[in-house]
Design a protein around this motif. Structure first.
Motif, PDB file in Angstrom:
ATOM      1  N   ILE A  76      37.100  44.435  38.263  1.00 14.57           N
ATOM      2  CA  ILE A  76      37.856  43.237  38.404  1.00 14.57           C
ATOM      3  C   ILE A  76      38.211  43.014  36.755  1.00 14.57           C
ATOM      4  CG2 ILE A  76      36.760  42.249  40.477  1.00 14.57           C
ATOM      5  CD1 ILE A  76      35.265  40.576  38.400  1.00 14.57           C
ATOM      6  N   ALA A  77      37.857  43.837  35.931  1.00 16.32           N
ATOM      7  CA  ALA A  77      38.086  43.558  34.675  1.00 16.32           C
ATOM      8  C   ALA A  77      39.481  43.771  33.939  1.00 16.32           C
ATOM      9  CB  ALA A  77      36.892  44.280  33.887  1.00 16.32           C
ATOM     10  N   ILE A 260      32.954  36.895  39.442  1.00 17.11           N
ATOM     11  CA  ILE A 260      33.489  35.794  38.850  1.00 17.11           C
ATOM     12  C   ILE A 260      34.265  36.244  37.810  1.00 17.11           C
ATOM     13  CG2 ILE A 260      32.559  33.986  37.342  1.00 17.11           C
ATOM     14  CD1 ILE A 260      29.581  35.017  38.896  1.00 17.11           C
ATOM     15  N   ARG A 261      35.445  35.526  37.906  1.00 14.41           N
ATOM     16  CA  ARG A 261      36.434  35.649  36.761  1.00 14.41           C
ATOM     17  C   ARG A 261      37.131  34.266  36.153  1.00 14.41           C
ATOM     18  NH1 ARG A 261      41.069  39.727  38.970  1.00 14.41           N
ATOM     19  NH2 ARG A 261      41.668  39.634  36.982  1.00 14.41           N
ATOM     20  N   ALA A 262      37.468  34.332  34.873  1.00 14.13           N
ATOM     21  CA  ALA A 262      38.044  33.184  34.039  1.00 14.13           C
ATOM     22  C   ALA A 262      38.463  33.671  32.961  1.00 14.13           C
ATOM     23  CB  ALA A 262      36.708  32.119  34.037  1.00 14.13           C
ATOM     24  N   GLU A 263      39.231  32.952  32.420  1.00 17.50           N
ATOM     25  CA  GLU A 263      40.055  32.961  31.046  1.00 17.50           C
ATOM     26  C   GLU A 263      39.796  32.046  29.950  1.00 17.50           C
ATOM     27  OE1 GLU A 263      44.026  33.608  32.069  1.00 17.50           O
ATOM     28  OE2 GLU A 263      43.943  35.103  33.493  1.00 17.50           O
ATOM     29  N   ASN A 264      39.500  32.336  28.880  1.00 17.92           N
ATOM     30  CA  ASN A 264      39.604  31.341  27.824  1.00 17.92           C
ATOM     31  C   ASN A 264      40.905  30.891  27.540  1.00 17.92           C
ATOM     32  OD1 ASN A 264      38.398  30.124  25.651  1.00 17.92           O
ATOM     33  ND2 ASN A 264      38.456  31.911  24.135  1.00 17.92           N
ATOM     34  N   LYS A 265      40.970  29.662  27.390  1.00 19.11           N
ATOM     35  CA  LYS A 265      42.310  29.037  27.005  1.00 19.11           C
ATOM     36  C   LYS A 265      42.761  29.635  25.850  1.00 19.11           C
ATOM     37  CE  LYS A 265      40.642  24.967  24.326  1.00 19.11           C
ATOM     38  NZ  LYS A 265      40.685  23.602  24.174  1.00 19.11           N
TER      39      LYS A 265
END
Length: 270
Positions: A76-77, A260-265
């Motif tokens: 998922i990366a 779990i996926r998320a992005e730094n602003k």
């Protein structure tokens, strides 16, 4: 009874050190993620359910795979050539080596682990396979020995649940991620509260069970830290991955494997 952080960490270190020293792999210890010793064919079948490809399962890096995960963060990366990747709780280096192939010689993958024996094994595996675009560092994921805004992607495989201070882990992850950097994590989340007999056994913490938190709590932590585009998805084969992790109880009623996926602003206005 709530265990203190030092007691939890010492128990985790002890159990994961034993895995390396015995060099038995595939989670033969009842005190690591997975719990039960499996035949090679079972290990490969489980790896497929964790979303590893046949090429990855049969790669030269197979000796670095102790079967301690609950998924494949690399799946998922969306790794790209030239990126810098950080693996939280790298173990013997399996996911690090797979990521190193994807980012190429112009990229780099750093593995962090608090167990000295794991770091030594990972470094030995890297040397034996002449892998030069990797680095392994002894350290804790709650206090990363990594510079600010220096990492494009953070991966982790069934490790953050082992930390007694998950908010600190994700705070550190945010610190070292570049603006727009991303999380790609496979981990265990809690479905509902555990029975007291499960919570009271300290080994169930280092078995990746009782250290897990609820999806809602994880989302709250990530939102508080201003991560964006948060996605948490239960794995299709979760029941098969975690089903035998604790004997005498249907553990699928209490935990599940998730991506779990998320992005730094990007900046203060994003």
């Amino acid at each position: 009874m709530q265990k203190n952080e030092a007691e939890i960490k010492n128990n985790v270190k002890k159990n994961y050190t034993r895995i390396v020293k015995e060099d038995s792999g595939c989670c033969c210890s009842s005190s690591c993620c997975g719990g039960q010793q499996k035949e090679e064919s079972e290990v490969k079948d489980l790896a497929e359910k964790m979303d590893y490809t046949d090429e990855e399962i049969n790669s030269i890096f197979v000796e670095a795979n102790y079967g301690l995960g609950c998924g494949n963060p690399g799946a998922i990366a969306d790794l790209k050539k030239g990126e810098t990747v950080l693996d939280l709780g790298c173990g013997a280096g399996f996911d690090v080596f797979l990521a190193a192939r994807k980012v190429g010689g112009e990229g780099k993958v750093i593995g962090i682990d608090m167990t000295e024996a794991m770091i030594e094994k990972a470094e030995s595996n890297a040397a034996e396979n002449n892998i030069e675009n990797v680095e392994f560092i002894l350290g804790e994921i709650e206090n990363l020995p990594i510079e600010n805004s220096s990492v494009d992607v953070i991966i982790s495989n069934c490790v953050i649940n082992l930390s007694p201070n998950k908010e600190k882990v994700f705070s550190e992850a945010k610190r070292v991620l570049k603006p727009g950097g991303r999380l790609a994590i496979s981990d265990i989340l809690k479905e509902k509260e555990f029975p007291e007999e499960i919570k009271s056994n300290l080994d169930n913490y280092s078995s990746c069970v009782t250290g897990s938190i609820e999806k809602e709590k994880l989302i709250s932590i990530l939102e508080k830290l201003e991560f964006k585009n948060i996605e948490i998805k239960r794995k299709n084969h979760s029941d098969e991955i975690v089903g035998d992790w604790v004997s005498g109880i249907n553990i699928n009623n209490y935990i599940y494997s998730a991506y779990i996926r998320a992005e730094n602003k990007l900046n203060s206005k994003s």
